[in-house]
Design a protein around this motif. Structure first.
Motif, short mmCIF file in Angstrom:
data_model
loop_
_atom_site.label_atom_id
_atom_site.label_comp_id
_atom_site.label_asym_id
_atom_site.label_seq_id
_atom_site.Cartn_x
_atom_site.Cartn_y
_atom_site.Cartn_z
N GLY A 84 0.10 -1.31 0.10
CA GLY A 84 0.02 -0.12 -0.11
C GLY A 84 0.74 1.05 -0.22
N GLU A 85 0.40 2.36 0.01
CA GLU A 85 0.29 3.44 0.13
C GLU A 85 0.71 4.27 1.69
OE1 GLU A 85 0.10 8.31 -1.91
OE2 GLU A 85 -0.83 6.28 -2.62
N ILE A 86 1.97 4.72 2.14
CA ILE A 86 2.30 5.83 3.61
C ILE A 86 1.44 6.77 3.69
CG2 ILE A 86 3.44 6.04 4.72
CD1 ILE A 86 5.50 4.14 3.59
N ILE B 282 15.07 1.26 4.47
CA ILE B 282 14.17 2.40 3.35
C ILE B 282 14.31 2.94 4.40
CG2 ILE B 282 13.61 1.25 1.25
CD1 ILE B 282 11.09 1.19 2.23
N ARG B 283 13.92 4.53 4.04
CA ARG B 283 13.47 5.64 4.71
C ARG B 283 11.97 5.78 4.29
NH1 ARG B 283 13.65 8.01 9.81
NH2 ARG B 283 13.16 9.52 9.72
N PRO B 284 11.06 5.71 4.49
CA PRO B 284 9.91 5.61 4.84
C PRO B 284 8.67 7.12 4.44
CG PRO B 284 9.30 4.83 6.87
CD PRO B 284 11.14 5.22 6.59
N THR B 285 7.79 7.49 2.96
CA THR B 285 7.54 9.25 3.39
C THR B 285 6.31 8.85 2.76
OG1 THR B 285 8.65 9.13 0.95
CG2 THR B 285 10.35 9.38 2.69
N ASN B 286 5.66 9.89 2.91
CA ASN B 286 4.32 9.51 2.57
C ASN B 286 4.19 9.59 0.61
OD1 ASN B 286 3.26 9.75 4.71
ND2 ASN B 286 3.46 12.09 5.01
N GLY B 287 3.00 8.69 0.59
CA GLY B 287 2.96 8.69 -1.31
C GLY B 287 3.97 7.25 -1.57
N GLN B 288 4.29 7.00 -0.51
CA GLN B 288 5.84 5.88 -1.21
C GLN B 288 4.88 4.64 -1.02
OE1 GLN B 288 9.32 4.91 1.25
NE2 GLN B 288 10.47 3.89 0.25
N GLN B 289 5.06 3.70 -2.04
CA GLN B 289 4.40 2.52 -2.34
C GLN B 289 5.64 1.68 -0.94
OE1 GLN B 289 1.80 0.75 -3.60
NE2 GLN B 289 1.02 2.49 -4.22
N VAL B 290 4.97 0.85 -0.04
CA VAL B 290 5.85 -0.20 0.42
C VAL B 290 4.89 -1.43 0.68
CG1 VAL B 290 6.89 1.48 2.14
CG2 VAL B 290 4.86 0.41 2.21
N GLU C 117 5.99 -5.70 10.90
CA GLU C 117 7.27 -6.13 11.66
C GLU C 117 8.46 -5.99 10.48
OE1 GLU C 117 5.83 -10.18 12.37
OE2 GLU C 117 5.39 -9.94 14.21
N GLN C 118 7.80 -6.21 9.44
CA GLN C 118 8.97 -6.18 8.02
C GLN C 118 8.40 -5.18 7.46
OE1 GLN C 118 10.34 -9.28 6.97
NE2 GLN C 118 11.14 -8.71 5.13
N MET C 119 9.30 -4.24 6.66
CA MET C 119 9.36 -3.07 5.36
C MET C 119 9.70 -3.18 4.73
SD MET C 119 7.92 1.25 5.63
CE MET C 119 6.67 0.85 7.18
N GLU C 120 9.18 -3.33 2.89
CA GLU C 120 10.46 -2.88 2.51
C GLU C 120 9.74 -2.48 0.92
OE1 GLU C 120 11.32 -6.98 0.53
OE2 GLU C 120 12.69 -7.06 2.86
N ASP C 121 10.73 -1.24 0.19
CA ASP C 121 10.31 -0.73 -0.99
C ASP C 121 9.19 -2.14 -2.05
OD1 ASP C 121 10.32 1.88 -3.19
OD2 ASP C 121 10.69 -0.15 -4.11
N ALA C 122 8.41 -1.45 -2.31
CA ALA C 122 7.10 -3.06 -2.81
C ALA C 122 8.41 -3.19 -4.52
CB ALA C 122 6.30 -2.28 -4.02
N GLY C 123 8.80 -2.63 -4.68
CA GLY C 123 9.62 -3.60 -6.07
C GLY C 123 10.23 -4.56 -4.96
N ASP C 124 11.36 -4.41 -4.60
CA ASP C 124 12.26 -5.05 -4.04
C ASP C 124 11.90 -5.88 -2.54
OD1 ASP C 124 14.33 -3.89 -5.51
OD2 ASP C 124 14.50 -2.27 -3.68
N GLY C 125 10.75 -5.62 -1.97
CA GLY C 125 9.77 -6.13 -1.55
C GLY C 125 9.38 -7.90 -2.12
N LEU C 126 8.94 -7.29 -3.36
CA LEU C 126 8.14 -8.29 -3.92
C LEU C 126 8.89 -9.29 -4.70
CD1 LEU C 126 5.12 -6.57 -5.78
CD2 LEU C 126 5.02 -8.08 -3.45
#
Length: 448
Positions: free
Chosen positions: A31-33, A69-77, A97-106
């Motif tokens: 989702g989007e932050i 990553i450094r979370p920012t508003n509007g970022q897909q994670v 518990e865990q957060m990654e950029d949406a691309g790397d996360g998948l």
């Protein structure tokens, strides 16, 4: 109607929280932050939204320290979170518990799923790993011929061991066609069997750049390789599934080159040591052969007719000496046996036995005479006593004291007046004879 069970608000939120955490447990979602807040306590608070919904989230300090990553508003994670409820406000929320950029996360999610699948199949088991050859003369390299990795490997090999043969199996190491070409190069190297060990790798890059080494086909090709495989992908912090399938993992291509090349001076030293060991073993073997030859010469001398005759003569002398000693021992034993038998014969001579029996007979006769005399005396005493007793109760003794015995003509004793009749003849026995009488009258005395 029965009274309903009434809950407190806190009880309701507690029950709902328990239901959410026990039923849904951990979920993955993207989702989007929005509304991101980094609190002074170190915790993060944010919302994840898509086009239709949003949900409040919290990520505590212990978990967000591992986020790259450094979370920012509007970022897909992409996040992994536990479904929960914030009881004080009754708000539905996620504990991330865990957060990654949406691309790397998948990609990371696909990486973990494939890693678990192949691990369950046993492709990563240590029991399947091949040991590295002790002596390596030819190294095969599966990589790009124009990349930085091959230059690093060649530089290390030329510096450490220029005598090492290098065979390059060129292929792409990035892009859609990379995985297929890597598999083909590994298969080609195993078919040719012209090298001792195979290095598969490339230089560093992002997760997406290195993804061809996480492809299932590449991992299975490495695991099925007959040649020992060294995985050298990226930098030390980069870990691909090829690293788990390979027999050895090198942190970098340069480290793989150092692993297979070895120092030339070390190799020369090793060769010298091997030559010294070989020389020592040859000398030892020659000494053994010399000892064996000496033994054969000695055996040949021992087998000469003169040596055999002398040996036989010595054996005859020894046997003669043993025979004389045995005869002497036998004579001595026979003498001892004769003396022992003579002593036993004297002990068991008939004269002594007869004398012994005579003495025993004399003693038994004396005992018999004494016993007989004693028994006769006892019998005489018993007889005299019985005669005396018999005399005391005998009718003759009674008659001798003045009594008589009257008998009828049938010689029956007359005991009562009624036993006789008038004019009947009776006999009266007295102490010195009997009197014949005739009954003239019968007088019967009446008893009171």
């Amino acid at each position: 109607m029965p009274n309903p069970h009434i809950l407190q608000v806190s009880q309701l939120t507690q029950k709902v929280r328990f239901m959410l955490e026990s039923e849904l447990n951990t979920v993955w979602l993207t989702g989007e932050i929005s509304n991101f807040i980094a609190a002074s306590s170190g915790h993060w608070y944010l919302s994840l939204k898509d086009q239709k919904s949003q949900v409040r989230c919290a990520m505590f300090k212990g978990s967000n320290r591992r986020v790259r990553i450094r979370p920012t508003n509007g970022q897909q994670v992409l996040v992994r979170a536990k479904v929960s409820l914030y009881e004080p406000r009754g708000d539905f929320q996620l504990i991330i518990e865990q957060m990654e950029d949406a691309g790397d996360g998948l990609l990371r999610q696909q990486y973990e799923q494939l890693k678990q699948q192949l691990s369950q199949e046993g492709l990563f088991d240590l029991a399947n790993k091949q040991p590295m050859p002790r002596a390596i003369s030819t190294v095969g390299i599966v990589t790009s011929p124009t990349g930085a990795a091959i230059q690093d490997i060649l530089a290390v090999v030329s510096r450490r061991n220029p005598l090492l043969n290098i065979i390059i199996y060129p292929c792409l190491v990035q892009g859609e066609l990379a995985a297929e070409q890597i598999v083909q190069s590994i298969v080609r190297a195993n078919q040719r069997m012209e090298c001792d060990v195979l290095i598969v790798g490339r230089g560093g890059g992002s997760l997406e750049d290195l993804w061809c080494f996480n492809e299932e086909s590449v991992v299975r090709a490495i695991a099925a390789s007959t040649l020992p495989v060294i995985s050298a992908v990226g930098h030390e912090i980069d870990t691909t599934l090829a690293d788990f399938a390979a027999d050895v993992r090198a942190p970098t291509p340069s480290a793989a080159a150092e692993l297979v090349s070895g120092e030339l001076t070390q190799m020369i030293t090793r060769q010298i040591q091997l030559i010294q060991q070989l020389t020592s073993r040859l000398q030892l073997q020659m000494n053994r052969w010399q000892d064996k030859l000496t033994g054969l010469i000695h055996r040949h001398q021992q087998c000469h007719p003169v040596q055999k005759l002398q040996l036989k003569q010595q054996q005859v002398d020894e046997l003669n000496h043993r025979l004389l000693r045995i005869i002497s021992q036998q004579k001595q034993h026979a003498k001892i046996n004769i003396e022992r038998l003579s002593h036993r014969l004297n002990q068991t001579a008939p004269n002594k036995q007869i004398t012994l029996w005579q003495d025993q007979q004399t003693n038994l006769h004396k005992r018999l005479v004494a016993t007989s005399k004693h028994q006769l005396d006892n019998k005489k005493s018993q007889f005299g006593y019985l005669v005396e007793q018999l005399h005391m109760i005998s009718p003759l003794a009674t008659i001798a004291r003045g009594y008589s015995v009257t008998r009828d003509q049938n010689n029956a004793i007359v005991k009562r007046v009624g036993d006789v009749q008038v004019n009947q003849t009776i006999s009266v026995e007295v102490s010195d004879g009997s009197i014949e009488a005739k009954v003239t009258a019968l007088n019967k005395v009446e008893k009171d």
